[in-house]
Design a protein around this motif. Structure first.
Motif, PDB file in Angstrom:
ATOM      1  N   HIS A  99       0.843  -1.193   0.000  1.00 18.28           N
ATOM      2  CA  HIS A  99       0.000   0.000   0.000  1.00 18.28           C
ATOM      3  C   HIS A  99       0.880   1.245   0.000  1.00 18.28           C
ATOM      4  O   HIS A  99       2.067   1.189   0.331  1.00 18.28           O
ATOM      5  CB  HIS A  99      -0.959   0.016   1.208  1.00 18.28           C
ATOM      6  CG  HIS A  99      -0.275  -0.137   2.524  1.00 18.28           C
ATOM      7  ND1 HIS A  99       0.193   0.921   3.255  1.00 18.28           N
ATOM      8  CD2 HIS A  99       0.012  -1.256   3.255  1.00 18.28           C
ATOM      9  CE1 HIS A  99       0.739   0.481   4.376  1.00 18.28           C
ATOM     10  NE2 HIS A  99       0.653  -0.832   4.405  1.00 18.28           N
ATOM     11  N   THR A 100       0.276   2.359  -0.400  1.00 13.70           N
ATOM     12  CA  THR A 100       0.968   3.648  -0.461  1.00 13.70           C
ATOM     13  C   THR A 100       0.057   4.722   0.115  1.00 13.70           C
ATOM     14  O   THR A 100      -1.144   4.714  -0.142  1.00 13.70           O
ATOM     15  CB  THR A 100       1.315   4.025  -1.921  1.00 13.70           C
ATOM     16  OG1 THR A 100       2.135   2.999  -2.489  1.00 13.70           O
ATOM     17  CG2 THR A 100       2.049   5.354  -1.983  1.00 13.70           C
ATOM     18  N   HIS A 101       0.639   5.618   0.906  1.00 11.23           N
ATOM     19  CA  HIS A 101      -0.103   6.764   1.431  1.00 11.23           C
ATOM     20  C   HIS A 101       0.640   8.038   1.033  1.00 11.23           C
ATOM     21  O   HIS A 101       1.874   8.052   0.976  1.00 11.23           O
ATOM     22  CB  HIS A 101      -0.205   6.707   2.958  1.00 11.23           C
ATOM     23  CG  HIS A 101      -1.071   5.600   3.460  1.00 11.23           C
ATOM     24  ND1 HIS A 101      -1.311   5.407   4.797  1.00 11.23           N
ATOM     25  CD2 HIS A 101      -1.754   4.623   2.821  1.00 11.23           C
ATOM     26  CE1 HIS A 101      -2.111   4.361   4.962  1.00 11.23           C
ATOM     27  NE2 HIS A 101      -2.378   3.859   3.773  1.00 11.23           N
ATOM     28  N   SER A 128      -5.394  13.817   0.241  1.00  6.52           N
ATOM     29  CA  SER A 128      -4.573  12.651   0.571  1.00  6.52           C
ATOM     30  C   SER A 128      -4.912  11.535  -0.410  1.00  6.52           C
ATOM     31  O   SER A 128      -6.012  11.475  -0.967  1.00  6.52           O
ATOM     32  CB  SER A 128      -4.805  12.189   2.010  1.00  6.52           C
ATOM     33  OG  SER A 128      -6.127  11.713   2.170  1.00  6.52           O
ATOM     34  N   ARG A 130      -4.435   7.188  -1.132  1.00  2.00           N
ATOM     35  CA  ARG A 130      -4.055   5.842  -0.698  1.00  2.00           C
ATOM     36  C   ARG A 130      -4.130   4.922  -1.904  1.00  2.00           C
ATOM     37  O   ARG A 130      -5.088   4.973  -2.676  1.00  2.00           O
ATOM     38  CB  ARG A 130      -4.975   5.319   0.411  1.00  2.00           C
ATOM     39  CG  ARG A 130      -4.794   5.993   1.762  1.00  2.00           C
ATOM     40  CD  ARG A 130      -5.734   5.390   2.787  1.00  2.00           C
ATOM     41  NE  ARG A 130      -7.122   5.704   2.480  1.00  2.00           N
ATOM     42  CZ  ARG A 130      -8.158   4.919   2.772  1.00  2.00           C
ATOM     43  NH1 ARG A 130      -7.957   3.743   3.355  1.00  2.00           N
ATOM     44  NH2 ARG A 130      -9.392   5.292   2.474  1.00  2.00           N
ATOM     45  N   LEU A 132      -4.069   0.932  -2.672  1.00  4.44           N
ATOM     46  CA  LEU A 132      -4.204  -0.368  -2.009  1.00  4.44           C
ATOM     47  C   LEU A 132      -4.103  -1.481  -3.041  1.00  4.44           C
ATOM     48  O   LEU A 132      -4.735  -1.406  -4.108  1.00  4.44           O
ATOM     49  CB  LEU A 132      -5.552  -0.445  -1.280  1.00  4.44           C
ATOM     50  CG  LEU A 132      -5.898   0.757  -0.385  1.00  4.44           C
ATOM     51  CD1 LEU A 132      -7.332   0.655   0.119  1.00  4.44           C
ATOM     52  CD2 LEU A 132      -4.913   0.868   0.763  1.00  4.44           C
ATOM     53  N   GLU A 144      -7.101   3.240  -6.038  1.00  5.71           N
ATOM     54  CA  GLU A 144      -6.681   4.544  -5.540  1.00  5.71           C
ATOM     55  C   GLU A 144      -7.848   5.221  -4.824  1.00  5.71           C
ATOM     56  O   GLU A 144      -8.941   5.322  -5.388  1.00  5.71           O
ATOM     57  CB  GLU A 144      -6.212   5.442  -6.681  1.00  5.71           C
ATOM     58  CG  GLU A 144      -5.810   6.845  -6.212  1.00  5.71           C
ATOM     59  CD  GLU A 144      -5.476   7.795  -7.356  1.00  5.71           C
ATOM     60  OE1 GLU A 144      -5.057   8.933  -7.069  1.00  5.71           O
ATOM     61  OE2 GLU A 144      -5.655   7.397  -8.527  1.00  5.71           O
TER      62      GLU A 144
END
Length: 201
Positions: A99-101, A128, A130, A132, A144
């Motif tokens: 995952h990316t934040h 923001s 995210r 996944l 996204e």
């Protein structure tokens, strides 16, 4: 008081080796091991810690009098602005994405001439992101999720023209999965047609 100071000093002595051990466990790795490949527009630093691989990325951009590419009867809509984004990706030991934040901020001035004179619009965004992954490292399973103020456009004398805020999600093909809130910019051309009208007065 002396006993308290001794206790604090003892605690500090115990914490220093722990911090050193934590830093020692952070091993730099080549960003190219990450799958899928990291966004090349960002500057990345990656490291391995325990059984995870992590990467921090930053992207900073600015432009002057750029055509936004939206049809407008009044002429070309030009943009001058800046964009700043940061991302952190988590991957497994092999670099497969989990995952990316991240966060982003955009500030633009819009006008019907490249000198950015006359009636102008102010665009802002603070959001923001995210990303996944249903299957580690498999981009086809990525979702996204964008939340916050995606686009707000204000024109002096007119007021609020676009206000896209809330939460929305897209698959890897850009298809909308869900949306909660006010999302005028999902139909981008229709939303910016209102900006075109406002810029013409």
């Amino acid at each position: 008081m002396r006993r308290l100071l001794l206790t604090l000093l003892a605690t500090m002595v115990l914490l220093v080796p722990a911090a050193a051990a934590s830093a020692a466990g952070r091993t730099p790795v080549d960003p190219s091991i990450m799958q899928p490949a990291l966004n090349p527009a960002f500057t990345w630093t990656c490291w391995r810690m325990d059984d995870k691989t992590m990467c921090d990325g930053e992207h900073h951009d600015s432009w002057t009098a750029s055509d936004i590419g939206v049809p407008c009867a009044g002429g070309t809509i030009y943009s001058t602005g800046t964009q700043d984004q940061s991302l952190r990706r988590w991957g497994d030991a092999d670099g497969l994405a989990l995952h990316t934040h991240g966060t982003g901020a955009i500030s633009e001035t819009l006008a019907l001439n490249p000198e950015m004179t006359g009636t102008t619009a102010r665009l802002s965004a603070h959001f923001s992101q995210r990303f996944l992954y249903g299957v580690p490292g498999d981009a086809s399973t990525r979702v996204e999720v964008v939340s916050g103020n995606d686009i707000t456009v204000v024109v002096p004398g007119t007021g609020l023209v676009i206000h896209d805020v809330g939460v929305k999600a897209f698959d890897i093909e850009g298809n909308l999965l869900f949306a909660h809130g006010q999302h005028e910019a999902l139909d981008f051309e229709a939303a910016f047609a209102k900006v075109c009208d406002a810029l013409q007065g």
